[in-house]
Design a protein around this motif. Structure first.
Motif, PDB file in Angstrom:
ATOM      1  N   ILE A 138       0.839  -1.201   0.000  1.00  0.00           N
ATOM      2  CA  ILE A 138       0.000   0.000   0.000  1.00  0.00           C
ATOM      3  C   ILE A 138       0.876   1.254   0.000  1.00  0.00           C
ATOM      4  CG2 ILE A 138      -1.639   1.364   1.361  1.00  0.00           C
ATOM      5  CD1 ILE A 138      -2.835  -1.304   2.334  1.00  0.00           C
ATOM      6  N   ALA A 139       1.880   1.276   0.879  1.00  0.00           N
ATOM      7  CA  ALA A 139       2.785   2.431   0.940  1.00  0.00           C
ATOM      8  C   ALA A 139       3.530   2.613  -0.379  1.00  0.00           C
ATOM      9  CB  ALA A 139       3.776   2.244   2.090  1.00  0.00           C
ATOM     10  N   THR A 140       3.935   1.497  -0.989  1.00  0.00           N
ATOM     11  CA  THR A 140       4.634   1.555  -2.268  1.00  0.00           C
ATOM     12  C   THR A 140       3.736   2.126  -3.358  1.00  0.00           C
ATOM     13  OG1 THR A 140       6.045  -0.333  -1.719  1.00  0.00           O
ATOM     14  CG2 THR A 140       5.754   0.171  -4.050  1.00  0.00           C
ATOM     15  N   SER A 141       2.477   1.694  -3.393  1.00  0.00           N
ATOM     16  CA  SER A 141       1.535   2.186  -4.402  1.00  0.00           C
ATOM     17  C   SER A 141       1.308   3.684  -4.260  1.00  0.00           C
ATOM     18  CB  SER A 141       0.210   1.433  -4.283  1.00  0.00           C
ATOM     19  OG  SER A 141       0.392   0.042  -4.463  1.00  0.00           O
ATOM     20  N   VAL A 142       1.179   4.157  -3.018  1.00  0.00           N
ATOM     21  CA  VAL A 142       0.990   5.594  -2.780  1.00  0.00           C
ATOM     22  C   VAL A 142       2.236   6.369  -3.209  1.00  0.00           C
ATOM     23  CG1 VAL A 142       0.661   7.354  -1.004  1.00  0.00           C
ATOM     24  CG2 VAL A 142      -0.680   5.234  -0.921  1.00  0.00           C
ATOM     25  N   LEU A 143       3.417   5.868  -2.824  1.00  0.00           N
ATOM     26  CA  LEU A 143       4.669   6.535  -3.195  1.00  0.00           C
ATOM     27  C   LEU A 143       4.821   6.609  -4.705  1.00  0.00           C
ATOM     28  CD1 LEU A 143       7.451   7.706  -2.376  1.00  0.00           C
ATOM     29  CD2 LEU A 143       8.337   5.362  -2.435  1.00  0.00           C
ATOM     30  N   LEU A 144       4.485   5.521  -5.373  1.00  0.00           N
ATOM     31  CA  LEU A 144       4.606   5.484  -6.831  1.00  0.00           C
ATOM     32  C   LEU A 144       3.696   6.516  -7.482  1.00  0.00           C
ATOM     33  CD1 LEU A 144       5.833   4.068  -9.282  1.00  0.00           C
ATOM     34  CD2 LEU A 144       3.933   2.437  -9.196  1.00  0.00           C
ATOM     35  N   MET A 145       2.486   6.649  -6.975  1.00  0.00           N
ATOM     36  CA  MET A 145       1.556   7.619  -7.554  1.00  0.00           C
ATOM     37  C   MET A 145       1.988   9.049  -7.258  1.00  0.00           C
ATOM     38  SD  MET A 145      -2.136   5.726  -7.031  1.00  0.00           S
ATOM     39  CE  MET A 145      -2.978   6.780  -8.213  1.00  0.00           C
ATOM     40  N   ILE A 146       2.612   9.272  -6.094  1.00  0.00           N
ATOM     41  CA  ILE A 146       3.146  10.602  -5.782  1.00  0.00           C
ATOM     42  C   ILE A 146       4.280  10.955  -6.739  1.00  0.00           C
ATOM     43  CG2 ILE A 146       4.427  11.946  -4.077  1.00  0.00           C
ATOM     44  CD1 ILE A 146       2.842  10.508  -1.903  1.00  0.00           C
ATOM     45  N   PHE A 147       5.202  10.009  -6.937  1.00  0.00           N
ATOM     46  CA  PHE A 147       6.309  10.230  -7.867  1.00  0.00           C
ATOM     47  C   PHE A 147       5.779  10.527  -9.269  1.00  0.00           C
ATOM     48  CE2 PHE A 147       9.926   7.705  -5.627  1.00  0.00           C
ATOM     49  CZ  PHE A 147      10.043   8.748  -4.726  1.00  0.00           C
ATOM     50  N   ALA A 148       4.800   9.719  -9.701  1.00  0.00           N
ATOM     51  CA  ALA A 148       4.303   9.858 -11.068  1.00  0.00           C
ATOM     52  C   ALA A 148       3.492  11.136 -11.253  1.00  0.00           C
ATOM     53  CB  ALA A 148       3.448   8.643 -11.417  1.00  0.00           C
ATOM     54  N   ALA A 149       2.756  11.540 -10.207  1.00  0.00           N
ATOM     55  CA  ALA A 149       1.908  12.721 -10.321  1.00  0.00           C
ATOM     56  C   ALA A 149       2.713  14.010 -10.285  1.00  0.00           C
ATOM     57  CB  ALA A 149       0.864  12.725  -9.205  1.00  0.00           C
ATOM     58  N   SER A 150       3.861  13.999  -9.612  1.00  0.00           N
ATOM     59  CA  SER A 150       4.688  15.203  -9.516  1.00  0.00           C
ATOM     60  C   SER A 150       5.511  15.356 -10.792  1.00  0.00           C
ATOM     61  CB  SER A 150       5.616  15.109  -8.306  1.00  0.00           C
ATOM     62  OG  SER A 150       6.447  13.976  -8.399  1.00  0.00           O
ATOM     63  N   GLY A 151       5.079  16.246 -11.646  1.00  0.00           N
ATOM     64  CA  GLY A 151       5.782  16.446 -12.906  1.00  0.00           C
ATOM     65  C   GLY A 151       5.406  15.447 -13.966  1.00  0.00           C
ATOM     66  N   ARG A 152       4.468  14.548 -13.664  1.00  0.00           N
ATOM     67  CA  ARG A 152       4.000  13.534 -14.608  1.00  0.00           C
ATOM     68  C   ARG A 152       5.133  12.694 -15.177  1.00  0.00           C
ATOM     69  NH1 ARG A 152      -0.821  16.452 -18.151  1.00  0.00           N
ATOM     70  NH2 ARG A 152      -1.917  17.359 -16.385  1.00  0.00           N
ATOM     71  N   ARG A 153       6.117  12.410 -14.369  1.00  0.00           N
ATOM     72  CA  ARG A 153       7.204  11.540 -14.799  1.00  0.00           C
ATOM     73  C   ARG A 153       7.881  10.934 -13.577  1.00  0.00           C
ATOM     74  NH1 ARG A 153      11.067  13.115 -18.273  1.00  0.00           N
ATOM     75  NH2 ARG A 153       9.611  14.462 -19.366  1.00  0.00           N
ATOM     76  N   ILE A 154       8.523   9.794 -13.788  1.00  0.00           N
ATOM     77  CA  ILE A 154       9.355   9.185 -12.755  1.00  0.00           C
ATOM     78  C   ILE A 154      10.796   9.398 -13.187  1.00  0.00           C
ATOM     79  CG2 ILE A 154       9.930   7.070 -11.517  1.00  0.00           C
ATOM     80  CD1 ILE A 154       7.154   6.029 -12.126  1.00  0.00           C
ATOM     81  N   THR A 155      11.535  10.215 -12.441  1.00  0.00           N
ATOM     82  CA  THR A 155      12.893  10.581 -12.818  1.00  0.00           C
ATOM     83  C   THR A 155      13.883   9.481 -12.441  1.00  0.00           C
ATOM     84  OG1 THR A 155      13.297  11.663 -10.704  1.00  0.00           O
ATOM     85  CG2 THR A 155      12.317  13.002 -12.456  1.00  0.00           C
ATOM     86  N   ARG A 156      15.133   9.656 -12.856  1.00  0.00           N
ATOM     87  CA  ARG A 156      16.153   8.651 -12.551  1.00  0.00           C
ATOM     88  C   ARG A 156      16.414   8.557 -11.051  1.00  0.00           C
ATOM     89  NH1 ARG A 156      18.508  10.250 -17.699  1.00  0.00           N
ATOM     90  NH2 ARG A 156      18.686   8.381 -19.027  1.00  0.00           N
ATOM     91  N   TRP A 157      16.424   9.688 -10.360  1.00  0.00           N
ATOM     92  CA  TRP A 157      16.705   9.609  -8.925  1.00  0.00           C
ATOM     93  C   TRP A 157      15.530   8.984  -8.186  1.00  0.00           C
ATOM     94  CZ3 TRP A 157      13.920  11.812  -4.987  1.00  0.00           C
ATOM     95  CH2 TRP A 157      13.049  12.852  -5.301  1.00  0.00           C
ATOM     96  N   GLU A 158      14.309   9.213  -8.687  1.00  0.00           N
ATOM     97  CA  GLU A 158      13.157   8.538  -8.091  1.00  0.00           C
ATOM     98  C   GLU A 158      13.203   7.042  -8.372  1.00  0.00           C
ATOM     99  OE1 GLU A 158       9.875  12.180  -8.192  1.00  0.00           O
ATOM    100  OE2 GLU A 158      10.121  10.870  -9.940  1.00  0.00           O
ATOM    101  N   GLY A 159      13.672   6.680  -9.577  1.00  0.00           N
ATOM    102  CA  GLY A 159      13.860   5.272  -9.883  1.00  0.00           C
ATOM    103  C   GLY A 159      14.890   4.636  -8.972  1.00  0.00           C
ATOM    104  N   ALA A 160      15.953   5.392  -8.652  1.00  0.00           N
ATOM    105  CA  ALA A 160      16.974   4.883  -7.733  1.00  0.00           C
ATOM    106  C   ALA A 160      16.392   4.662  -6.336  1.00  0.00           C
ATOM    107  CB  ALA A 160      18.146   5.862  -7.671  1.00  0.00           C
ATOM    108  N   ILE A 161      15.494   5.546  -5.905  1.00  0.00           N
ATOM    109  CA  ILE A 161      14.829   5.373  -4.605  1.00  0.00           C
ATOM    110  C   ILE A 161      13.982   4.099  -4.610  1.00  0.00           C
ATOM    111  CG2 ILE A 161      13.039   6.320  -3.095  1.00  0.00           C
ATOM    112  CD1 ILE A 161      14.074   9.097  -3.751  1.00  0.00           C
ATOM    113  N   LEU A 162      13.254   3.863  -5.704  1.00  0.00           N
ATOM    114  CA  LEU A 162      12.436   2.659  -5.811  1.00  0.00           C
ATOM    115  C   LEU A 162      13.303   1.403  -5.725  1.00  0.00           C
ATOM    116  CD1 LEU A 162       9.932   3.682  -8.655  1.00  0.00           C
ATOM    117  CD2 LEU A 162       9.523   3.663  -6.195  1.00  0.00           C
TER     118      LEU A 162
END
Length: 324
Positions: free
Chosen positions: A285-309
């Motif tokens: 659940i926490a992962t799904s929320v985090l993923l949607m936050i990353f994706a909604a902010s700027g409508r992209r998942i950046t490389r540093w966000e990918g590194a966090i994942l």
């Protein structure tokens, strides 16, 4: 122990190869029968790429190992959301279409929350499993309708279909139906055998090393059965098709929760192991929320966000092995 490891690895190889053959054969037969690529994507390809997880969970449920079955469902979604999206985003920052994100990602999040609530209270009943399957049918119907009326906003399953068909159908446009049928049959046989060997090896290994079946399902089984999605998403990211990579993950997560979770509950109703209820599902659940936050902010998942994942995935993997 060596025999258990060999059986486990053999099951992985046969299962993944069988899933590939199943998708190839089914897509070719469906095309020869006049089915549209959209309908193929919403049904055959979506089901076929989730076949390894489905068979592994069903075999585990039939063998009296619900921990492996439910661990595989939750662990595969964790691998999809953290490992696969993280790796794909490192290769190329992922542009996120808002429609599929909220529709498909939102459905997966709601299904996860409902599953956690049910697991924490009454357990997975046959009625609950049937309800999940009905929701899946409703989702497929809605996705098909949305694609026909709103072709711009491609759904996750359609995007997954495009990525798989693109590399396959143009090579065998004139292939005889009987050959496609043999490929389909070989895929089904390999999936059944591979799933059985995979579960047998995993159960034996868990008993030998003292690790719970739920943790084996969350880690080893989940990673192995997520390999088709991993390959598809990484190739899509490498080719610059970030929407396909995201669609692959979202579609797989929905099928894992609704199809595999539903079938597992129908075949083996009962309580869900505490490792899944207290750790796996809250983390998902926490992962799904985090993923949607990353994706909604700027409508992209950046490389540093990918590194966090990726870091989060390997962190929870170590915690699983050491502490859970």
């Amino acid at each position: 122990m060596l025999i258990s490891i060999f059986t486990l690895l053999l099951g992985f190889v046969v299962l993944i190869a069988g899933g590939e053959l199943l998708v190839r054969g089914a897509v070719r037969i469906a095309e020869r029968a006049g089915m549209s690529q959209l309908l193929i994507g919403l049904t055959i390809v979506g089901f076929g790429t989730s076949a390894p997880e489905l068979v592994a969970s069903v075999e585990a449920a039939r063998a009296g190992s619900p921990g492996i079955a439910w661990g595989n469902v939750v662990g595969s979604n964790l691998a999809n959301s953290l490992l696969i999206l993280g790796a794909a985003s490192l290769i190329l920052p992922m542009v996120v279409p808002r429609g599929p994100l909220w529709r498909d990602g939102g459905l997966a999040l709601i299904a996860t929350i409902v599953l956690w609530y049910v697991a924490s209270t009454s357990g997975a009943t046959m009625l609950f499993g049937s309800a999940l399957l009905v929701v899946l049918l409703g989702y497929l119907g809605y996705a098909y309708w949305a694609e026909r009326t709103q072709p711009v906003g491609a759904t996750a399953l359609h995007e997954k279909a495009e990525s798989l068909e693109e590399t396959d159908t143009h090579l065998h446009d004139q292939e005889p139906v009987w050959r496609s049928a043999l490929i389909l049959l070989a895929g089904i046989i390999m999936i059944v055998l591979g799933g059985r060997w995979l579960v047998e090896g995993a159960v034996d290994l868990a008993r030998l090393i003292g690790m719970s079946e739920a943790v084996i399902g969350l880690t080893v089984i989940a990673i192995g059965t997520s390999l088709p999605e991993m390959v598809t998403s990484v190739i899509a990211a490498y080719k610059g098709a970030s929407a396909v990579a995201l669609g692959n993950v979202l579609g797989s997560n929905i099928f894992n929760l609704l199809l595999i979770g539903g079938v597992t509950a129908v075949i083996a109703p009962g309580s869900i192991p505490t490792e899944i209820t207290n750790y796996g599902l809250p983390l998902l659940i926490a992962t799904s929320v985090l993923l949607m936050i990353f994706a909604a902010s700027g409508r992209r998942i950046t490389r540093w966000e990918g590194a966090i994942l990726l870091a989060a995935y390997f962190g929870q993997l170590i915690y699983n092995v050491v502490a859970v």
